[in-house]
Design a protein around this motif. Structure first.
Motif, mmCIF file in Angstrom:
data_model
loop_
_atom_site.group_PDB
_atom_site.id
_atom_site.type_symbol
_atom_site.label_atom_id
_atom_site.label_comp_id
_atom_site.label_asym_id
_atom_site.label_seq_id
_atom_site.Cartn_x
_atom_site.Cartn_y
_atom_site.Cartn_z
ATOM 1 N N ALA A 84 -40.853 15.726 26.040
ATOM 2 C CA ALA A 84 -41.534 16.229 27.238
ATOM 3 C C ALA A 84 -40.553 16.966 28.143
ATOM 4 C CB ALA A 84 -42.204 15.075 27.989
ATOM 5 N N ARG A 85 -39.336 16.443 28.272
ATOM 6 C CA ARG A 85 -38.346 17.120 29.117
ATOM 7 C C ARG A 85 -37.941 18.468 28.531
ATOM 8 N NH1 ARG A 85 -36.604 12.050 30.155
ATOM 9 N NH2 ARG A 85 -34.931 12.039 28.614
ATOM 10 N N ARG A 87 -39.720 20.273 26.547
ATOM 11 C CA ARG A 87 -40.881 21.164 26.676
ATOM 12 C C ARG A 87 -40.898 21.791 28.077
ATOM 13 N NH1 ARG A 87 -44.727 17.757 24.646
ATOM 14 N NH2 ARG A 87 -45.177 16.841 26.663
ATOM 15 N N ASN A 88 -40.662 20.989 29.088
ATOM 16 C CA ASN A 88 -40.713 21.488 30.464
ATOM 17 C C ASN A 88 -39.597 22.491 30.773
ATOM 18 O OD1 ASN A 88 -39.913 20.650 33.716
ATOM 19 N ND2 ASN A 88 -41.912 21.454 33.205
ATOM 20 N N THR A 89 -38.404 22.245 30.249
ATOM 21 C CA THR A 89 -37.278 23.105 30.604
ATOM 22 C C THR A 89 -37.076 24.241 29.607
ATOM 23 O OG1 THR A 89 -35.750 21.687 29.393
ATOM 24 C CG2 THR A 89 -36.020 21.250 31.751
ATOM 25 N N GLY A 92 -42.030 27.953 27.958
ATOM 26 C CA GLY A 92 -43.078 28.334 28.900
ATOM 27 C C GLY A 92 -44.331 28.684 28.125
ATOM 28 N N PRO A 113 -44.340 23.719 37.072
ATOM 29 C CA PRO A 113 -43.252 23.239 36.198
ATOM 30 C C PRO A 113 -41.999 22.831 36.983
ATOM 31 C CG PRO A 113 -44.186 25.285 35.353
ATOM 32 C CD PRO A 113 -44.738 25.096 36.739
ATOM 33 N N LEU A 116 -42.511 19.341 38.274
ATOM 34 C CA LEU A 116 -42.253 18.388 37.175
ATOM 35 C C LEU A 116 -40.767 18.300 36.879
ATOM 36 C CD1 LEU A 116 -45.110 19.447 34.718
ATOM 37 C CD2 LEU A 116 -45.037 17.397 36.154
ATOM 38 N N GLY A 117 -40.062 19.429 37.044
ATOM 39 C CA GLY A 117 -38.627 19.482 36.736
ATOM 40 C C GLY A 117 -37.745 18.993 37.868
ATOM 41 N N ARG A 160 -45.614 31.422 36.172
ATOM 42 C CA ARG A 160 -45.472 29.970 36.005
ATOM 43 C C ARG A 160 -44.692 29.651 34.731
ATOM 44 N NH1 ARG A 160 -50.933 26.762 35.119
ATOM 45 N NH2 ARG A 160 -50.880 28.152 33.304
ATOM 46 N N MET A 164 -39.099 27.951 34.953
ATOM 47 C CA MET A 164 -37.935 27.123 34.612
ATOM 48 C C MET A 164 -36.928 27.922 33.783
ATOM 49 S SD MET A 164 -38.330 24.174 36.067
ATOM 50 C CE MET A 164 -37.385 22.903 35.211
#
Ligand SMILES: Nc1ncnc2c1ncn2[C@@H]1O[C@H](COP(=O)(O)OP(=O)(O)OP(=O)(O)O)[C@@H](O)[C@H]1O
Ligand SMILES: [Mg+2]
Length: 229
Positions: A84-85, A87-89, A92, A113, A116-117, A160, A164
Motif C-alpha cells: 500500500a505504501r 502504491r501510494n508513493t 499514480g 494522495p 495519505l502520504g 492527483r 506524489m
C-alpha cells in the motif's frame, strides 16, 4: 539496482478468477518491461484482461504467480502494508470515469494522495495549486467536480495522479469518455510528464490515435502479451 534496469519487469504473470465455482483464466502468461520515462500503450479487445493486468502493475491486485519487480523491489514478496505504501508513493492512477470525490474541491481531490502520504497541510496545498496550474486549471482550484467539464475533471485526476511524483502513471482508458481534441490534450500532458520528469506511463486504450502516440504498443490476446503494431 542499476540505472539500466527497467523500472517495471513482469514475466510469466498469470491470474485467474473464480466464477460460479470454476476457475476462469484471464492472464495466462504475461510479460512486460517498462523503462523510466517510457510510454507504453496496452491494447486488446474488451474482456482480454487489460484492466486486470493494469491492476496487478498498480499493486491493486495480486497475480497467482510469476515475476514482478517494480523499482528494484520484488513486489510478490511484500506484505499488504508495504504494498500500500509503495502504491501510494510509486504509482499514480488515472481512470476512465475520473473517480473524483464529488463533494470536495479540485484542490482537495489533488491533495488526497498527499494526505495519505503524510505530507504537511501547507506543503500539500501549495503543491496541489502548482499541479492544478500545470494542467491549466489555476482558476478552478475551488471548483467541485460537477462544475467541471469531463476534460477538466480528467486534468484534476491527472494532477492527483502526479501529486506524489510517482515513478509510474497507470491510465485505464483515460480518454475513453472524452472527445478527440480533449483526448489529445490529456495524452499530451502524459507525454510531457514522461519527457520532462522521466515518469513511466502505461496506458490502456481503445483509441488508435492514443496508442500511436505511445513509444511502444503491447497487445493482450488469449491471456498473453505480444508486441503490437
Ligand atoms: N474480480 C473478477 N472476478 C471475476 N472475473 C473477473 C474479475 N475481474 C475481471 N474479470 C473477468 O476477466 C476478464 C478480463 O477483464 P478486464 O476487465 O481485465 O478486461 P479489459 O480488457 O479491461 O476489458 P475492457 O476493454 O472492456 O475494459 C473478463 O472476462 C472479466 O469478466
Ligand atoms: Mg478494462
Amino acid at each position: 539496482m542499476g540505472a539500466s534496469d527497467p523500472l517495471l519487469r513482469i514475466s510469466g504473470l498469470h491470474k485467474s478468477f473464480s466464477v460460479d465455482g470454476r476457475r476462469l483464466p484471464v492472464l495466462v502468461d504475461c510479460a512486460l518491461e517498462v523503462g523510466r520515462g517510457e510510454v507504453v500503450a496496452i491494447v486488446g479487445r474488451s474482456g482480454s484482461g487489460k484492466s486486470t493486468l493494469l491492476n496487478m502493475i498498480g499493486l491493486l491486485d495480486r497475480a497467482d504467480g510469476g515475476e514482478h519487480v517494480f523499482d528494484g523491489v520484488d513486489v510478490t514478496r511484500l506484505g499488504e502494508g508495504r504494498r500500500a505504501r509503495l502504491r501510494n508513493t510509486g504509482v499514480g492512477f488515472v481512470f476512465q470515469t475520473f473517480h473524483l470525490l464529488e463533494r470536495r474541491t479540485a484542490l482537495a481531490n489533488v491533495c488526497v494522495p498527499m494526505v495519505l502520504g503524510g505530507v504537511p497541510a501547507v506543503r500539500r496545498r501549495a503543491h496541489g495549486r502548482r499541479l492544478l496550474e500545470s494542467v491549466g486549471l489555476r482558476d478552478r482550484v475551488t471548483s467541485r467536480p460537477h462544475q467541471l467539464s469531463g476534460g477538466e475533471q480528467q486534468r484534476v485526476a491527472l494532477a492527483r495522479a502526479l501529486s506524489m511524483d510517482p515513478a509510474m502513471v497507470l491510465a485505464d482508458e483515460p480518454t475513453g469518455a472524452l472527445d478527440g481534441a480533449t483526448s489529445e490534450q490529456i495524452m499530451d500532458q502524459l507525454l510531457v510528464q514522461a519527457r520532462t520528469r522521466g515518469t513511466a506511463v502505461v496506458i490502456v486504450t481503445h483509441e488508435p490515435s492514443v496508442a500511436a502516440a505511445a513509444d511502444r504498443r503491447i497487445a493482450i490476446e488469449e491471456g498473453r502479451t505480444r508486441p503490437a503494431e
